[in-house]
Design an enzyme around this catalytic site. Structure first.
Site, PDB file in Angstrom:
ATOM      1  N   TYR A 158       0.837  -1.213   0.000  1.00 29.35           N
ATOM      2  CA  TYR A 158       0.000   0.000   0.000  1.00 29.35           C
ATOM      3  C   TYR A 158       0.873   1.266   0.000  1.00 29.35           C
ATOM      4  O   TYR A 158       0.643   2.195  -0.774  1.00 29.35           O
ATOM      5  CB  TYR A 158      -0.901  -0.049   1.230  1.00 29.35           C
ATOM      6  CG  TYR A 158      -1.899   1.066   1.377  1.00 29.35           C
ATOM      7  CD1 TYR A 158      -3.092   1.060   0.649  1.00 29.35           C
ATOM      8  CD2 TYR A 158      -1.689   2.121   2.259  1.00 29.35           C
ATOM      9  CE1 TYR A 158      -4.036   2.081   0.804  1.00 29.35           C
ATOM     10  CE2 TYR A 158      -2.625   3.140   2.424  1.00 29.35           C
ATOM     11  CZ  TYR A 158      -3.793   3.104   1.691  1.00 29.35           C
ATOM     12  OH  TYR A 158      -4.721   4.109   1.842  1.00 29.35           O
ATOM     13  N   LYS A 162       1.056   4.197  -2.813  1.00 29.71           N
ATOM     14  CA  LYS A 162       0.708   5.580  -2.485  1.00 29.71           C
ATOM     15  C   LYS A 162       1.898   6.527  -2.686  1.00 29.71           C
ATOM     16  O   LYS A 162       1.722   7.690  -3.049  1.00 29.71           O
ATOM     17  CB  LYS A 162       0.174   5.663  -1.048  1.00 29.71           C
ATOM     18  CG  LYS A 162      -1.153   4.913  -0.833  1.00 29.71           C
ATOM     19  CD  LYS A 162      -2.258   5.445  -1.733  1.00 29.71           C
ATOM     20  CE  LYS A 162      -3.625   4.904  -1.359  1.00 29.71           C
ATOM     21  NZ  LYS A 162      -4.692   5.442  -2.241  1.00 29.71           N
TER      22      LYS A 162
HETATM   23  P1  NAD Z   1     -13.417   2.565   1.007  1.00 29.20           P
HETATM   24  O1  NAD Z   1     -12.943   1.165   1.019  1.00 29.20           O
HETATM   25  O2  NAD Z   1     -14.494   2.975   1.953  1.00 29.20           O
HETATM   26  O3  NAD Z   1     -13.862   2.994  -0.455  1.00 29.20           O
HETATM   27  C1  NAD Z   1     -13.035   2.711  -1.562  1.00 29.20           C
HETATM   28  C2  NAD Z   1     -13.854   2.799  -2.818  1.00 29.20           C
HETATM   29  O4  NAD Z   1     -13.016   2.424  -3.923  1.00 29.20           O
HETATM   30  C3  NAD Z   1     -15.046   1.849  -2.817  1.00 29.20           C
HETATM   31  O5  NAD Z   1     -16.156   2.523  -3.368  1.00 29.20           O
HETATM   32  C4  NAD Z   1     -14.573   0.730  -3.754  1.00 29.20           C
HETATM   33  O6  NAD Z   1     -15.631   0.094  -4.447  1.00 29.20           O
HETATM   34  C5  NAD Z   1     -13.695   1.493  -4.722  1.00 29.20           C
HETATM   35  N1  NAD Z   1     -12.758   0.614  -5.393  1.00 29.20           N
HETATM   36  C6  NAD Z   1     -11.862  -0.243  -4.829  1.00 29.20           C
HETATM   37  N2  NAD Z   1     -11.217  -0.923  -5.778  1.00 29.20           N
HETATM   38  C7  NAD Z   1     -11.717  -0.508  -6.983  1.00 29.20           C
HETATM   39  C8  NAD Z   1     -11.455  -0.844  -8.317  1.00 29.20           C
HETATM   40  N3  NAD Z   1     -10.541  -1.772  -8.644  1.00 29.20           N
HETATM   41  N4  NAD Z   1     -12.150  -0.238  -9.301  1.00 29.20           N
HETATM   42  C9  NAD Z   1     -13.080   0.693  -8.981  1.00 29.20           C
HETATM   43  N5  NAD Z   1     -13.376   1.070  -7.729  1.00 29.20           N
HETATM   44  C10 NAD Z   1     -12.704   0.461  -6.738  1.00 29.20           C
HETATM   45  O7  NAD Z   1     -12.114   3.447   1.221  1.00 29.20           O
HETATM   46  P2  NAD Z   1     -11.933   4.954   1.724  1.00 29.20           P
HETATM   47  O8  NAD Z   1     -11.499   4.907   3.120  1.00 29.20           O
HETATM   48  O9  NAD Z   1     -13.073   5.806   1.325  1.00 29.20           O
HETATM   49  O10 NAD Z   1     -10.624   5.346   0.859  1.00 29.20           O
HETATM   50  C11 NAD Z   1     -10.674   6.100  -0.324  1.00 29.20           C
HETATM   51  C12 NAD Z   1      -9.253   6.436  -0.750  1.00 29.20           C
HETATM   52  O11 NAD Z   1      -8.603   7.148   0.309  1.00 29.20           O
HETATM   53  C13 NAD Z   1      -8.402   5.200  -1.021  1.00 29.20           C
HETATM   54  O12 NAD Z   1      -7.537   5.456  -2.104  1.00 29.20           O
HETATM   55  C14 NAD Z   1      -7.606   5.047   0.261  1.00 29.20           C
HETATM   56  O13 NAD Z   1      -6.398   4.367   0.046  1.00 29.20           O
HETATM   57  C15 NAD Z   1      -7.399   6.500   0.651  1.00 29.20           C
HETATM   58  N6  NAD Z   1      -7.102   6.679   2.061  1.00 29.20           N
HETATM   59  C16 NAD Z   1      -8.015   6.350   3.030  1.00 29.20           C
HETATM   60  C17 NAD Z   1      -7.680   6.545   4.371  1.00 29.20           C
HETATM   61  C18 NAD Z   1      -8.634   6.232   5.488  1.00 29.20           C
HETATM   62  O14 NAD Z   1      -8.241   6.389   6.648  1.00 29.20           O
HETATM   63  N7  NAD Z   1      -9.865   5.808   5.242  1.00 29.20           N
HETATM   64  C19 NAD Z   1      -6.440   7.071   4.702  1.00 29.20           C
HETATM   65  C20 NAD Z   1      -5.533   7.393   3.710  1.00 29.20           C
HETATM   66  C21 NAD Z   1      -5.884   7.204   2.380  1.00 29.20           C
END
Ligand code: NAD
Length: 250
Positions: A158, A162
């Site tokens: 991951y 990133k």
């Molecule tokens: P989440 O799992 O709630 O949502 C992720 C979304 O991405 C979902 O709608 C899923 O269907 C979609 N997705 C996953 N794989 C896919 C694919 N191959 N094709 C199309 N859609 C796909 O995650 P989140 O927490 O909302 O995270 C969103 C972004 O923010 C991600 O890139 C994650 O790495 C990043 N992020 C999240 C956090 C956190 O604390 N939640 C922290 C840092 C970064």
């Protein structure tokens, strides 16, 4: 700040079926943008699009595509450009985790995370960039993570994906800076979503102790940063990483 600063603009948000992507899509729509809601499954993208259209009828359209598949994404991009006629804002937000210690990490754990988080963002950028270059305007915002800045145990795959997004962002930002297009990164810290709700109490406590502002982030904190970088006010900002993490990575 005008509340409708994205009037007559079109935004594509990937991974918008839930969590951070859903909040970004809703925020950009509330500020006047038309939204291509992209998710892997039809039901998820339709749910977000329906919610947006309930507030502002007719502005959102759902698309189901796996961002890791290059050809499928080019097709989806063409369809979005045909449906909306343009694309002003692309938010590459779709992402997954497959956390485990490097010693135990499988080849598949590595590949699927890199394919989704890093190649997925490249795939959609590739699908939309030509239209932005023709328009001579555009905003691309890639959602990275503090993990890509600091590294976190259990996240070799991951963190690599990133951190890779940051290098990709800077390269593309340089390629198209003179065409009125900016490319930036938002790096969230620990945000309350489905992705983080699966973590156990001990991990949550440990994370909280590392956050100077002493709270987890909300999806709206990320949406606000994306909205700023997508706006006309951010036209002189490109190739930058904006950490939205309560000070965690400073
Ligand atoms: P989440 O799992 O709630 O949502 C992720 C979304 O991405 C979902 O709608 C899923 O269907 C979609 N997705 C996953 N794989 C896919 C694919 N191959 N094709 C199309 N859609 C796909 O995650 P989140 O927490 O909302 O995270 C969103 C972004 O923010 C991600 O890139 C994650 O790495 C990043 N992020 C999240 C956090 C956190 O604390 N939640 C922290 C840092 C970064």
């Amino acid at each position: 700040m005008s509340t409708k600063r994205f009037e007559n603009q079109v935004a594509v948000v990937t991974g918008a079926g839930r969590g951070i992507g859903e909040a970004i899509a809703k925020r950009l729509a509330a500020e006047g943008a038309k939204i291509a809601v992209v998710s892997r499954t039809e039901s998820n993208s339709a749910r977000t699009a329906d919610a947006i259209n309930a507030a502002t009828p007719g502005v959102a359209k759902p698309y189901a595509v796996d961002v890791s598949h290059f050809d499928a994404v080019q097709k989806a991009g063409d369809q979005i450009l045909a449906d909306f006629g343009r694309c002003d804002i692309l938010v590459n937000n779709a992402g997954i985790t497959r956390d485990t210690l490097a010693m135990r990490m499988s080849s598949d754990d590595w590949d699927v995370v890199l394919q989704t988080n890093l190649k997925g963002a490249f795939n959609f950028t590739r699908a939309i960039l030509r239209a932005m270059v023709k328009q001579r305007s555009g905003r691309i915002i890639n959602i990275s993570s503090v993990s890509g800045l600091m590294g976190l145990p259990g996240q070799a795959n991951y963190a690599a994906s990133k951190a890779g997004l940051i290098g990709m962002t800077k390269s593309i930002a340089r390629e198209i800076a003179s065409r009125g297009i900016t490319v930036n990164v938002v790096a969230p810290g620990f945000i309350e979503t489905d992705m983080t709700s699966v973590l156990n109490e001990e991990v949550r406590k440990g994370a909280l102790s590392q956050i100077p502002v002493a709270r987890f982030g909300a999806t709206d904190d990320i949406a606000a940063a994306v909205s700023f970088l997508a706006s006309a006010e951010a036209s002189y900002i490109s190739g930058q990483v904006l950490a939205v993490d309560g000070g965690m990575s400073m």
